[in-house]
Design an enzyme around this catalytic site. Structure first.
Site, PDB file in Angstrom:
ATOM      1  N   HIS A 176       0.945  -1.288   0.114  1.00 21.95           N
ATOM      2  CA  HIS A 176       0.061   0.022   0.070  1.00 21.95           C
ATOM      3  C   HIS A 176       0.721   1.279   0.022  1.00 21.95           C
ATOM      4  CE1 HIS A 176      -3.743   2.184   0.604  1.00 21.95           C
ATOM      5  NE2 HIS A 176      -3.132   2.843   1.418  1.00 21.95           N
ATOM      6  N   HIS A 187       0.986   5.453  -1.924  1.00 24.88           N
ATOM      7  CA  HIS A 187       0.399   6.380  -2.837  1.00 24.88           C
ATOM      8  C   HIS A 187       1.661   7.324  -3.237  1.00 24.88           C
ATOM      9  CE1 HIS A 187      -3.649   6.162  -1.077  1.00 24.88           C
ATOM     10  NE2 HIS A 187      -3.037   5.925  -0.062  1.00 24.88           N
ATOM     11  N   HIS A 189     -11.609   4.049  -2.929  1.00 25.54           N
ATOM     12  CA  HIS A 189     -10.934   4.840  -1.973  1.00 25.54           C
ATOM     13  C   HIS A 189     -11.540   4.467  -0.480  1.00 25.54           C
ATOM     14  CE1 HIS A 189     -10.293   8.393   0.697  1.00 25.54           C
ATOM     15  NE2 HIS A 189      -8.827   8.299   0.011  1.00 25.54           N
ATOM     16  N   HIS A 217      -9.547   1.677   1.588  1.00 25.16           N
ATOM     17  CA  HIS A 217      -9.252   1.843   3.004  1.00 25.16           C
ATOM     18  C   HIS A 217     -10.414   1.778   3.874  1.00 25.16           C
ATOM     19  CE1 HIS A 217      -6.553   4.749   0.573  1.00 25.16           C
ATOM     20  NE2 HIS A 217      -5.895   4.792   1.509  1.00 25.16           N
ATOM     21  N   GLU A 238     -10.119   3.809   9.215  1.00 24.40           N
ATOM     22  CA  GLU A 238      -8.565   4.241   9.522  1.00 24.40           C
ATOM     23  C   GLU A 238      -8.665   5.155  10.652  1.00 24.40           C
ATOM     24  OE1 GLU A 238      -7.035   6.333   6.083  1.00 24.40           O
ATOM     25  OE2 GLU A 238      -5.191   6.609   6.968  1.00 24.40           O
ATOM     26  N   ASP A 251       1.978   3.061   3.316  1.00 27.87           N
ATOM     27  CA  ASP A 251       1.261   3.925   2.926  1.00 27.87           C
ATOM     28  C   ASP A 251       2.160   5.132   2.276  1.00 27.87           C
ATOM     29  OD1 ASP A 251      -0.964   5.721   2.534  1.00 27.87           O
ATOM     30  OD2 ASP A 251      -1.721   5.434   4.859  1.00 27.87           O
TER      31      ASP A 251
END
Lengths: 404, 404
Positions: free
Chosen positions: A65, A67, A183, A210, A213, A309
């Site tokens: 995971h 971005h 998302h 996600h 969270e 992340d």
């Protein structure tokens, strides 16, 4: 065919088997492995290359995971509270995206590889990272993200999603796997989720989302209250969540390769439901801590992988940095047991999260391997020392091919 | 006299005051500090040197608890359980000590300085580090350690302690402060403790002691049971502790500069007693985690400083590494609040632990200062970013003198 021996062969199987002076034979896949006695007899005409007196050979790390498109963030996004952070994402995302170019994406991919990671799951919000991911030496599961809930724009958003997916599918290869990211339950409209998941099912694509969270998200989804409720009223003139957390989970029925990221505030019954779905959880402890979240309980769970992340909520994409921090963050687990669980999560479980047959030294598995040197006196501290010590990755093999 | 201005002047006072575009005037002590408006008017004939657009100026870090003599350890000592670790200390300490020489000690001191620490408390078991500490540019509180409980050897141990103390006192200077360390309640005989503390009181020397670092120690001191009881029976043919934890604390009555290190397993009443003594606690979270200890609760306490411990139970003596790890380890405190508390512990509280007037930018305090650059967009994240971001220390002042 390659014949290697190392001081410590670390399989990353469920029992965390360590073979002292271990031997491995592989082409693109693992052909055989074991201890000196058996392997030297069996392959007596072959010369095994010794990786060195303090060498470790283990599966490459898998980071499920990331971005990549938000890498320009250093201090732009505000840390400490999820909803405050989210507001700064909305405010500054254009500025951050403007700062990132192909060379910035390439550099991240290169750094990730050199730090011992051989596979990643990249969540793409804009498609700016697609070409870099296609040509990277890393194995990339490329998650095209569906986000947005304005009813009037759903068709446009879906069209855009389809366009990017079509392009990605045209580049599908053994090292580039197109996939779908929803998302989150609070940010993606129900009809958009349904349309995208329909395609994912038809084409048997990996899916990720996600999920829970933050405490703010939980309060919003389950009680339409809290600071995220204020946020939705202010920014989107919305006073009720379109979906509950439970209902969201149910939408992913029949997805074969499925993961939910974070799950810090998932209830016992939600975690059980995720297990029943045969879905994986991606645990990103540093990101969670920076955004005011709580630490997921990793004890007694058999479906949790480790990820970093993006740089939008972390200062490093190096999985060994994440492992080291996680080793100190998680408490009430015996040190070496914890180190072994974490390495298992960062290899075997992370590979499973992306639906790959890597992440373990096992006959028939792809030969994605890394080697490095550490000092280790006590075998009862091996995993701890692998995580704790600074190390340079000396060799990286992907599908048996030497990359570094 | 020096006149500096920085983008962020961080005082490290109790309220964690931050002055944007702050000015400081100092010789060996802080003469004045404040914001642009007041300082520029007051010193209008002076030219203030700007440290740069992203500069932070703050007190140098203080590391009140290090064992420099055990730096050869990388994987020799076994981690995970305090008593197992202790057994490997007994087994391998001669080997480790043999590996360390003056250049090894000097290198540690140099690395500590370059990482932004201006004062340390060095616990010396053998005196091998004395000359290096005397000539270091760092401020060193040099704790000569009393350890051993064999009645027949107490006189010899005390004589040895006195000899080292005499030598240290002959080198006493403003940057080298001789002091006394009592190793711990389980390892130092009562009469040796009493003799050493008598001298400490007479000469008004700072005193420190390890206290309730492990569950094993607590069980031994309070119940004569547990794995440390087995250890004492096996290695020292001893089946009862000579002293209880409470009785040990009482011995330190009337010591003016006093600290107890670790205290992970101290009870509420023991922690209260330490506060009543006006003693400080040194918290070494990474060391505690590696030796199987639990995390001290730092909330609502006003007498806790941060330290690294030695390389015998840590992989770094860099206080910024310790701060970063501590930022992620401690949970249930809002992120920026936690970052500010930790920086306060690593400066103001740590200085107080060693009885120095440093660790805060305050008129009359010694000008021990460091500066470095970080990116910071939100003042509500300043302490977090100071801890989180990789940084090179650009300037170091000790007693107002530029060292680097």
């Amino acid at each position: 065919m390659r014949y290697l021996k190392s001081s410590w062969l670390v399989l990353c199987d469920k029992n965390f088997t360590i073979i002292k002076d271990g031997f491995v034979v592989f082409d693109d896949k693992i052909i055989d492995f074991g201890d000196q006695n058996r392997l030297q007899k069996l392959y007596k005409s072959k010369k095994f290359v010794h990786l060195g007196a303090n060498s470790v050979l283990m599966p490459g790390l898998v980071n499920p995971h990331i971005h990549l498109e938000f890498a320009a963030n250093i201090s732009t996004l505000q840390y400490g509270s999820f909803t405050l952070w989210l507001k700064t994402v909305l405010k500054y995302r254009d500025e951050l995206i403007d700062k990132i170019d192909t060379s910035g994406i390439d550099k991240q991919l290169d750094d990730i590889l050199k730090s011992g990671t051989t596979s990643i799951g990249a969540i793409s919000s804009y498609g700016l990272d697609m070409n870099s991911c296609i040509k990277s030496k890393l194995k990339v599961t490329y998650f095209i993200e569906a986000i947005g809930q304005d009813i009037s724009k759903i068709d446009e958003l879906f069209e855009n999603f389809q366009k990017k997916l079509k392009k990605a599918l045209s580049f599908k290869s053994k090292n580039f796997t197109p996939a779908v990211a929803i998302h989150s339950p609070y940010s993606t409209g129900l009809s958009l989720i349904e349309k995208c998941l329909k395609i994912a099912k038809e084409k048997n694509l990996p899916v990720t989302a996600h999920f829970l969270e933050s405490y703010d998200e939980k309060q919003w989804l389950e009680h339409n209250s809290g600071v995220m409720a204020e946020f939705f009223l202010e920014f989107f003139n919305k006073n009720r969540s379109s979906i509950t957390a439970d209902k969201f989970l149910e939408l992913f029925k029949d997805i074969k390769i499925l993961s939910f990221v974070h799950c810090c505030y998932a209830s016992k019954s939600q975690l059980d439901y995720i297990i029943k779905q045969k879905a994986m959880i991606v645990h990103c402890p540093k990101s969670n801590m920076l955004l005011g979240g709580k630490l997921l309980d990793i004890k007694d769970m058999n479906n949790i992988s480790l990820g970093t992340d993006g740089l939008s909520s972390n200062d490093s994409l190096n999985m060994f940095d994440e492992l080291k921090m996680a080793l100190f963050m998680h408490q009430n687990i015996e040190l070496e047991t914890k180190a072994r669980v974490l390495l298992y999560m960062a290899t075997n479980m992370a590979s499973k999260t992306l639906g790959q047959n890597t992440g373990q030294i096992k006959v028939g598995h792809k030969a994605d391997l890394i080697s490095f040197d550490i000092e280790n006196k006590h075998i009862q501290n091996l995993a701890t020392n692998i995580i704790l010590q600074e190390k340079e990755i000396k060799d990286i093999y992907i599908d048996g091919k030497k990359i570094i």
